[in-house]
Design an enzyme around this catalytic site. Sequence first.
Site, PDB file in Angstrom:
ATOM      1  N   GLY A 176       0.853  -1.129   0.014  1.00 29.72           N
ATOM      2  CA  GLY A 176       0.089   0.260   0.123  1.00 29.72           C
ATOM      3  C   GLY A 176       0.868   1.327  -0.013  1.00 29.72           C
ATOM      4  O   GLY A 176       1.650   1.397   0.699  1.00 29.72           O
ATOM      5  N   PRO A 177       0.663   2.086  -1.095  1.00 23.33           N
ATOM      6  CA  PRO A 177       1.508   3.340  -1.210  1.00 23.33           C
ATOM      7  C   PRO A 177       0.962   4.587  -0.615  1.00 23.33           C
ATOM      8  O   PRO A 177       1.202   5.689  -1.207  1.00 23.33           O
ATOM      9  CB  PRO A 177       1.843   3.325  -2.768  1.00 23.33           C
ATOM     10  CG  PRO A 177       0.530   2.803  -3.134  1.00 23.33           C
ATOM     11  CD  PRO A 177      -0.087   2.004  -2.246  1.00 23.33           C
ATOM     12  N   GLY A 208       2.168   3.956   4.146  1.00 21.41           N
ATOM     13  CA  GLY A 208       3.064   3.229   3.411  1.00 21.41           C
ATOM     14  C   GLY A 208       4.143   3.715   2.912  1.00 21.41           C
ATOM     15  O   GLY A 208       5.223   3.435   3.050  1.00 21.41           O
ATOM     16  N   ASN A 222      -5.758   0.584  10.844  1.00 21.98           N
ATOM     17  CA  ASN A 222      -6.851   0.992  11.974  1.00 21.98           C
ATOM     18  C   ASN A 222      -7.771  -0.087  11.701  1.00 21.98           C
ATOM     19  O   ASN A 222      -8.112  -0.863  10.857  1.00 21.98           O
ATOM     20  CB  ASN A 222      -7.210   2.203  11.568  1.00 21.98           C
ATOM     21  CG  ASN A 222      -6.593   3.567  11.984  1.00 21.98           C
ATOM     22  OD1 ASN A 222      -6.016   3.525  12.981  1.00 21.98           O
ATOM     23  ND2 ASN A 222      -6.779   4.515  11.176  1.00 21.98           N
ATOM     24  N   ALA A 227       0.756  10.636   8.926  1.00 22.98           N
ATOM     25  CA  ALA A 227       1.261  11.101   7.928  1.00 22.98           C
ATOM     26  C   ALA A 227       0.117  11.533   6.858  1.00 22.98           C
ATOM     27  O   ALA A 227      -1.061  10.962   6.871  1.00 22.98           O
ATOM     28  CB  ALA A 227       1.992  10.041   7.239  1.00 22.98           C
ATOM     29  N   LYS A 287      -6.854   1.286  20.325  1.00 17.90           N
ATOM     30  CA  LYS A 287      -6.436   2.125  19.067  1.00 17.90           C
ATOM     31  C   LYS A 287      -8.182   2.307  18.608  1.00 17.90           C
ATOM     32  O   LYS A 287      -8.310   3.416  18.270  1.00 17.90           O
ATOM     33  CB  LYS A 287      -5.808   1.771  17.904  1.00 17.90           C
ATOM     34  CG  LYS A 287      -5.522   2.279  16.919  1.00 17.90           C
ATOM     35  CD  LYS A 287      -4.531   3.466  17.154  1.00 17.90           C
ATOM     36  CE  LYS A 287      -4.467   4.759  16.299  1.00 17.90           C
ATOM     37  NZ  LYS A 287      -4.097   4.257  14.920  1.00 17.90           N
ATOM     38  N   ASN A 340      -9.837   5.691  17.580  1.00 19.30           N
ATOM     39  CA  ASN A 340     -10.588   5.958  16.228  1.00 19.30           C
ATOM     40  C   ASN A 340     -11.927   6.090  16.069  1.00 19.30           C
ATOM     41  O   ASN A 340     -12.636   6.971  15.580  1.00 19.30           O
ATOM     42  CB  ASN A 340     -10.166   5.092  15.576  1.00 19.30           C
ATOM     43  CG  ASN A 340      -8.494   4.959  14.768  1.00 19.30           C
ATOM     44  OD1 ASN A 340      -7.962   4.175  15.071  1.00 19.30           O
ATOM     45  ND2 ASN A 340      -7.891   6.163  14.781  1.00 19.30           N
TER      46      ASN A 340
HETATM   47  O1  KPL Z   1      -5.317   7.030  14.229  1.00 19.00           O
HETATM   48  C1  KPL Z   1      -5.691   8.364  13.709  1.00 19.00           C
HETATM   49  C2  KPL Z   1      -6.156   8.565  12.337  1.00 19.00           C
HETATM   50  O2  KPL Z   1      -6.170   9.720  11.620  1.00 19.00           O
HETATM   51  O3  KPL Z   1      -6.617   7.500  11.743  1.00 19.00           O
HETATM   52  C3  KPL Z   1      -5.638   9.616  14.639  1.00 19.00           C
HETATM   53  C4  KPL Z   1      -5.197   8.727  16.026  1.00 19.00           C
HETATM   54  C5  KPL Z   1      -7.178   9.846  14.904  1.00 19.00           C
HETATM   55  C6  KPL Z   1      -4.700  10.456  14.468  1.00 19.00           C
HETATM   56  O4  KPL Z   1      -5.215  11.278  13.355  1.00 19.00           O
END
Ligand code: KPL
Length: 315
Positions: free
Chosen positions: A12-13, A17, A108, A134, A189, A193
Amino acid sequence: MSEGPIKIAIVGPGAMGCLFASLLSGDGREVWILDHRPERAALINERGVTVESAGKERTSRVRASGDASEIGPCRLAIFCVKSGDTESAARSASPLVGPGTDALSLQNGLGNVEVLEAAFGDGRTLGGTTAQGANLIGPGRARHAGFGETVIGQPGGGVDRAEAAARIFRECGIETRVTDDLAGLIWSKLAINAAINPLTALLNVNNGFLAECPETLELMRLAAGEVKAVCDKEGIRLLFDDPFQKAAAVARATSANVSSMLQDVRAGRPTEIGRISGAAAERAKAAGLDAPVNRALYLLVKALERSYGGGGGKL
Ligand code: KPL
């Protein structure tokens, strides 16, 4: 696998990535990106991967291919695709995974490690989370938007394979720790999220706004509370006592960030809502609980996706 440079493939770019490809490159490591778009892979082969960080640019020699059999078996295959694409990515990535490979999900949401296990078998997968952030600014170009710990765990307990992967990350200067409780890590996490991502996507705001606005703080409290209720019922240990306070602290610490879900919405891409709020609501139902706030956030973000996906059309 034969001795020689450590071969690592990033599947995954996207923003994460590119960031990890750049961080892991150098010192004789052979870093590849598997990209399902051959024209973008050709561009990365020509120009490398560039990451902007604190006003400086670093371009790394990274190879890319749309064909995993050109890359072959790797020491690590790191999955950075959107969680809705894990299944198809695992299928096309199968030539990357041999007897000495660990397939590591840094994605995520719920269910990614399970998809990799189904594709590659027990004892070949790892899961993790990262507080690195990023933004993608072009093909093979990312801006390093947040710094923080990466944590790796292995399904089924034990830490030996997770520790070996973490060692490679640390050798590249990536702050990395190992956990013996992968489920607790992934659900922790998820709680963050579920509290942050859909609200930023729906309101078109940076993370920091959520921590300043009484209404969004209340919605975060409810969404995170529903995730905690599932964990309490299922015996999953979160890494913190109060996921709402933790999510608010993360929103403040990453206040300038455009969340990954808002980046998807702005780019007109499908989001990860199904594996975040959708999965939280489903797991609540399976545990005999209600999660009306996560379900509503899921439905709202799905409707938002349709509005730019050609369904209703934007006004
Ligand atoms: O993991 C994140 C995401 O943007 O997916 C957070 C923790 C909300 C940081 O931006």
